[in-house]
Design an enzyme around this catalytic site. Structure first.
Site, PDB file in Angstrom:
ATOM      1  CE  LYS A  39      56.445  17.508  -9.208  1.00 35.17           C
ATOM      2  NZ  LYS A  39      56.918  18.832  -9.623  1.00 35.17           N
ATOM      3  CD  GLU A  48      56.725   9.617  -6.273  1.00 34.77           C
ATOM      4  OE1 GLU A  48      56.218  10.184  -5.284  1.00 34.77           O
ATOM      5  OE2 GLU A  48      56.272   9.737  -7.421  1.00 34.77           O
ATOM      6  CG  HIS A  75      57.480  12.228 -17.472  1.00 40.49           C
ATOM      7  ND1 HIS A  75      56.979  11.159 -16.770  1.00 40.49           N
ATOM      8  CD2 HIS A  75      58.817  11.994 -17.621  1.00 40.49           C
ATOM      9  CE1 HIS A  75      57.966  10.318 -16.474  1.00 40.49           C
ATOM     10  NE2 HIS A  75      59.080  10.788 -16.978  1.00 40.49           N
ATOM     11  NE  ARG A  95      49.909  24.733 -14.674  1.00 43.31           N
ATOM     12  CZ  ARG A  95      49.577  23.709 -15.425  1.00 43.31           C
ATOM     13  NH1 ARG A  95      48.406  23.715 -16.045  1.00 43.31           N
ATOM     14  NH2 ARG A  95      50.373  22.660 -15.554  1.00 43.31           N
TER      15      ARG A  95
END
Length: 547
Positions: free
Chosen positions: A117, A201, A236, A294
């Protein structure tokens, strides 16, 4: 790059979906399966099938050498990873290519770059894609991370650089919690992904999850196939997806789509991929989240509104074919919704359900991608999602109505499903009014979700339907149930008991053929003079003796 036989390194519904894509192009398919999946539908429907190990994923679907050996043994020249398992493992993609096989997906370097990431966000920034403010530096010392956390301010997220699914992620609302959050995120990232690197973040509360489907060939062409909203999530994990993303300003939508294409072009992307964003409705801004290299679980909603078969194009691109359409050729029609159907009990903290499916009667007239059928065994070894229900209608309201009708017509026995919970999400006022967001479930169900109580009459009829289902036509319980007693309780000869899973006392059904009587939990009696099973639904005529 030519091939005629494809090994599918996956299982369940996605294996069957790829099999359909192969058959469409006249390609043979090879299924690999674990001991637990020996009798699964995807194995029975394969052109060739090879057992590659035990039930544990590490012994089978994550066993790279066993998968490559199966490809060699069956003469497969290409490997499709599906999603999950090894689908975003750059090492697996490289091993496939090193074995002289075609990997049906992006190049290993692109998988590795987007798999981190930290690197992915750097690539997004370089391509002019907005990212959330934060720290993504190489210095992973506690002192540097805490310094950057103080500068960033709360609330913020500590996130694992590798992996996904919410693992290695911690929300920090109080600066004093930062040291513990960083330490626990690191430990979980190391355990789950063998990589302790984390980044920080800014946290965007009430954000929505919007993503853009891209498709790139080996000749430098990249197209977007529109956007999806996946904001209904639990821990999530996505629950319901729709396309296109609703209530999104067109200017923001256009910028998101263009940014996704720029990023894919910048990394030389081929095959199907998804660029994911957080959209902040309050600010009217979007931020790059990650890129999935993907096929996505939710790809059917894009197929529904575009008419483009993503698996077919994955196979064609892997053969070196150029995209046979331009961006202007991509048209969007109506609205599509996908409901993930899982074998779990949402009323008991989403406890997984396992066992044999005794009845499987999905609704007609809608798309259902499923890995099971009547007689299939749902194992504890794998993910609880066993099917996806996809509906398409001219508009969003119509799609919601069609999804609800389809779920209400879904009949299943032996294993509990999450259909009632998904129905409650679809019909919730927050979903209808676009107030839902990625962390919104506590607002939608403040005290937690409670499964609605069934109407007593419906419970009695359900017991009668099961009674008829288990007893052959014309047979009495004495003939069909395999056990008997000299005298039945309370003068009910041949009475049979059926228990609802949450109740201690049974519903007792008496009778044979079409004349049935049910005594419910509260003692009320419902008598039916003509009962018959039509497919899986009970047709009944009361004889007006509800006592």
């Amino acid at each position: 790059m030519s091939f005629t036989r494809v090994l599918i390194a996956n299982r369940g519904e996605i294996a069957r979906r790829i099999q359909r894509g192969c058959r469409k192009l006249g390609l043979e398919n090879v299924a690999v399966f674990s001991d637990a999946d020996r009798d699964a539908p995807f194995v029975a429907e394969a052109d060739h099938a090879v057992c590659i190990g035990g039930a544990a994923p590490s012994d089978s679907y994550l066993n790279v050498e066993a998968i490559l050996e199966a490809a060699r043994a069956t003469g497969a020249c290409a490997v499709h990873p599906g999603y999950g398992f090894l689908s975003e493992n750059a090492g697996f993609a490289a091993a496939v290519e090193a074995a002289g096989l075609v990997f049906i997906g992006p190049e290993p370097d692109a998988i590795a770059r987007m798999g981190s990431k930290i690197e992915a966000k750097a690539a997004a920034e370089a391509a002019g894609v907005p990212v959330l403010p934060g720290y993504r530096g190489e210095d992973q010392s506690d002192a540097r991370l805490l310094q950057e956390a103080e500068a960033l301010g709360t609330p913020f997220l500590v996130k694992a650089s590798a992996g996904g699914g919410g693992r290695g992620m911690r929300l920090v609302s109080d600066p004093g919690d930062a040291p513990e959050a960083i330490a626990s995120a690191r430990a979980e990232a190391q355990s789950a992904f063998d990589d302790p690197a984390v980044f920080l973040e800014r946290y965007a509360p009430r954000a929505r999850h919007v993503e853009v489907q891209v498709l790139g060939d080996t000749h430098g062409t990249v197209l977007h196939l529109g956007d999806r909203d996946c904001s209904l999530q639990r821990n999530h994990q996505k629950l319901i997806e729709e396309a296109p993303a609703a209530d999104l300003p067109e200017a923001v939508r256009d910028r998101m789509r263009a940014a996704a294409v720029r990023l894919a072009q910048a990394i030389g992307y081929r095959s199907a991929g998804t660029v994911e964003y957080l959209y902040d409705p309050g600010r009217g801004e979007y931020y790059f989240l990650e890129m999935n290299t993907r096929l996505q679980v939710e790809h059917p909603v894009t197929e529904a509104i575009t008419g483009i078969d993503l698996v077919e194009w994955q196979l064609r691109i892997a053969r070196g074919e150029p995209l046979a359409l331009t961006q202007g050729d991509v048209q969007f029609d109506g609205h599509a919704i996908e409901i993930r159907i899982a074998a779990e009990n949402p009323a008991e903290n989403f406890r997984p359900e396992t066992g044999e499916i005794s009845l499987w009667a999905p609704p007609a007239g809608v798309r259902l991608d499923t890995g099971v059928e009547a007689g299939s065994v749902v194992s504890h070894h794998y993910d609880s999602m066993i099917a996806k229900l996809i509906v398409h209608a001219p508009d969003r309201a119509g799609a919601i109505r069609r999804a609800v009708v389809a779920m209400d017509a879904f009949a299943v026995g032996g294993v509990g499903l999450n259909l009632a919970y998904q129905r409650a999400l679809l019909t919730h006022p927050d979903f209808e009014a676009f107030r839902h967001h990625t962390s919104g479930l506590p607002e939608m169900f403040p005290g937690g979700w409670t499964e609605p109580s069934a109407d007593p009459r419906d419970m009695a009829l359900a017991a009668m339907a099961l009674h008829l289902h288990l007893a052959p036509a014309g047979a009495s319980p004495w003939e069909s149930l395999g056990s008997w007693r000299l005298t039945a309780p309370a003068g009910w000869p041949g009475a049979t008991s059926y228990w609802e899973t949450t109740k201690d006392d049974p519903i007792r059904v008496n009778g044979s053929g079409s004349v049935l009587t049910a005594v419910q939990l509260d003692g009320q009696t419902i008598a039916v003079e003509s009962a018959a099973l039509g497919s899986v639904l009970i047709n009944w005529i009361p004889n007006c003796r509800c006592l």
